[in-house]
Scaffold this active site. Structure first.
Site, PDB file in Angstrom:
ATOM      1  N   LEU A  33       2.169   0.413 -10.431  1.00  0.00           N
ATOM      2  CA  LEU A  33       3.317  -0.074  -9.661  1.00  0.00           C
ATOM      3  C   LEU A  33       3.934   1.011  -8.783  1.00  0.00           C
ATOM      4  CD1 LEU A  33       5.047  -2.230 -12.434  1.00  0.00           C
ATOM      5  CD2 LEU A  33       3.262  -2.896 -10.796  1.00  0.00           C
ATOM      6  N   HIS A  37       6.383  -3.010  -5.471  1.00  0.00           N
ATOM      7  CA  HIS A  37       6.438  -3.960  -6.588  1.00  0.00           C
ATOM      8  C   HIS A  37       7.882  -4.117  -7.099  1.00  0.00           C
ATOM      9  CE1 HIS A  37       2.130  -2.557  -7.053  1.00  0.00           C
ATOM     10  NE2 HIS A  37       1.981  -3.862  -7.018  1.00  0.00           N
ATOM     11  N   GLY A 149       4.159 -10.187  -2.219  1.00  0.00           N
ATOM     12  CA  GLY A 149       4.477  -9.288  -1.106  1.00  0.00           C
ATOM     13  C   GLY A 149       3.820  -9.756   0.183  1.00  0.00           C
ATOM     14  N   GLU A 150       4.520  -9.549   1.282  1.00  0.00           N
ATOM     15  CA  GLU A 150       3.985  -9.967   2.594  1.00  0.00           C
ATOM     16  C   GLU A 150       2.954  -8.982   3.145  1.00  0.00           C
ATOM     17  OE1 GLU A 150       7.449 -10.684   5.002  1.00  0.00           O
ATOM     18  OE2 GLU A 150       7.796 -12.647   4.090  1.00  0.00           O
ATOM     19  N   LYS A 151       2.762  -7.836   2.484  1.00  0.00           N
ATOM     20  CA  LYS A 151       1.695  -6.943   2.961  1.00  0.00           C
ATOM     21  C   LYS A 151       0.358  -7.683   2.884  1.00  0.00           C
ATOM     22  CE  LYS A 151      -0.106  -3.464   0.623  1.00  0.00           C
ATOM     23  NZ  LYS A 151      -1.575  -3.716   0.643  1.00  0.00           N
ATOM     24  N   VAL A 178       7.289  -3.089   1.942  1.00  0.00           N
ATOM     25  CA  VAL A 178       8.060  -1.851   1.741  1.00  0.00           C
ATOM     26  C   VAL A 178       7.202  -0.694   2.243  1.00  0.00           C
ATOM     27  CG1 VAL A 178       9.151  -0.349   0.033  1.00  0.00           C
ATOM     28  CG2 VAL A 178       9.270  -2.827  -0.237  1.00  0.00           C
ATOM     29  N   ARG A 189      -3.514   1.377  -3.515  1.00  0.00           N
ATOM     30  CA  ARG A 189      -4.727   2.055  -3.040  1.00  0.00           C
ATOM     31  C   ARG A 189      -4.425   3.288  -2.182  1.00  0.00           C
ATOM     32  NH1 ARG A 189      -6.898  -3.580  -3.150  1.00  0.00           N
ATOM     33  NH2 ARG A 189      -8.671  -3.511  -4.573  1.00  0.00           N
TER      34      ARG A 189
END
Ligand code: PAF
Length: 299
Positions: A33, A37, A149-151, A178, A189
């Protein structure tokens, strides 16, 4: 915070919360995390009375030769972070608990159309693995709301479509990306990057920002995509794709960009950098053309 491995224990706690009339939010993760997160946990706290986080490195969403074995597993540290962030329950099942008949004999969920393009084109089967495990986690935890998450924007849309198509009684909420102070989107990653690669990585977001500026200035879609691919390669990244899509369904916009759905855009990119495959995206709302705003003035 409770920490649970078994579905049966999870179900008992869920039943107690239901009986007490408490609204539950789910935050599914693969662990390792970071602040991204934790922002999902904060978003969950705004939506519900109780928060369940899951940590499960899902083998079904990794292709052959991908980083399933190497994916960082940091359960004790993650557990402390979740507790400190106000999570109520961590569900961290074993692979046997999730796939008792084995990976090969598991029933799968396919979300056609959305899954084969962009990241799905270079990671065949990835979104089938994601949709399958998310459906299972939703069934196990039965939340009123689930936060993603929108990533992973394509993943968010795949999950929204699956929830709609299967009539799952859950609200899917997207939470903003974020970023590190230099603009790099937070990702588990990013830890794969060497110091030299880490210095290059923010160029991914910087190239998207520049591209959105060019789009707003009136440059054509194909031209902007081409320029961005080139900028990424020149920066030392190996781009997988750069694509400008309609935000609500990831369809390729009509090049005239006249319709409202063709003007609410998202620019998505994926690129390899050393051992890491980085993804990022940036929304782009084009101003409505004068002709659309004032139909009676149209020539
Ligand atoms: O985004 C992730 O971390 C994973 O794809 C998810 C949603 C937890 C499913 O394994």
């Amino acid at each position: 915070m409770q920490r649970i491995e078994r579905i049966s224990q999870l179900r008992r706690q869920r039943a107690d919360w239901r009986q007490a009339g408490l609204r539950v939010a789910l935050v599914p993760t693969m662990g390792n995390l970071h602040a991204g997160h934790l922002s999902l946990i904060r978003a969950a706290a705004e939506q519900a009375d109780r928060i369940i986080a899951t940590i499960f490195v899902n083998p079904l969403q990794f292709g052959a030769g991908e980083d399933f074995a190497a994916y960082p597993r940091t359960l004790e540290r993650d557990s402390d972070m979740l507790r400190d962030a106000g999570c109520d329950l961590l569900f961290a099942p074993t692979e046997t608990e999730v796939y008792p008949r084995g990976r090969e004999r598991q029933t799968f969920i396919e979300v056609p159309g959305l899954s084969e393009q962009l990241c799905g084109a270079s990671r065949p089967g990835h979104f089938r693995g994601v949709a399958t495990v998310v459906a299972k986690l939703l069934n196990m935890t039965q939340p009123e709301v689930a936060i993603f998450g929108e990533k992973d924007f394509q993943q968010l849309l795949v999950i929204r479509r699956m929830v709609a198509d299967l009539n799952l009684p859950v609200e899917v909420v997207g939470a903003p990306i974020v970023r590190e102070p230099d603009g790099l989107a937070m990702s588990s990653r990013n830890g794969y990057l060497s110091a030299a690669e880490r210095a290059i990585a923010p160029r991914l977001q910087a190239s998207l920002v520049a591209a959105v500026g060019r789009l707003r200035a009136g440059a054509g879609l194909a031209e902007v995509e081409r320029e961005t691919l080139q900028a990424l390669a020149e920066a030392g990244l190996a781009p997988d794709y750069v694509s400008i899509r309609r935000r609500h369904d990831l369809a390729v916009p009509d090049p005239s960009l006249r319709g409202a759905e063709d003007r609410a855009l998202i620019m998505l990119a994926a690129a390899r950098l050393g051992r890491a495959r980085l993804i990022d995206n940036l929304a782009c709302d084009l101003e409505s053309p004068l002709a659309d705003l004032t139909p009676n003035l149209r020539p």
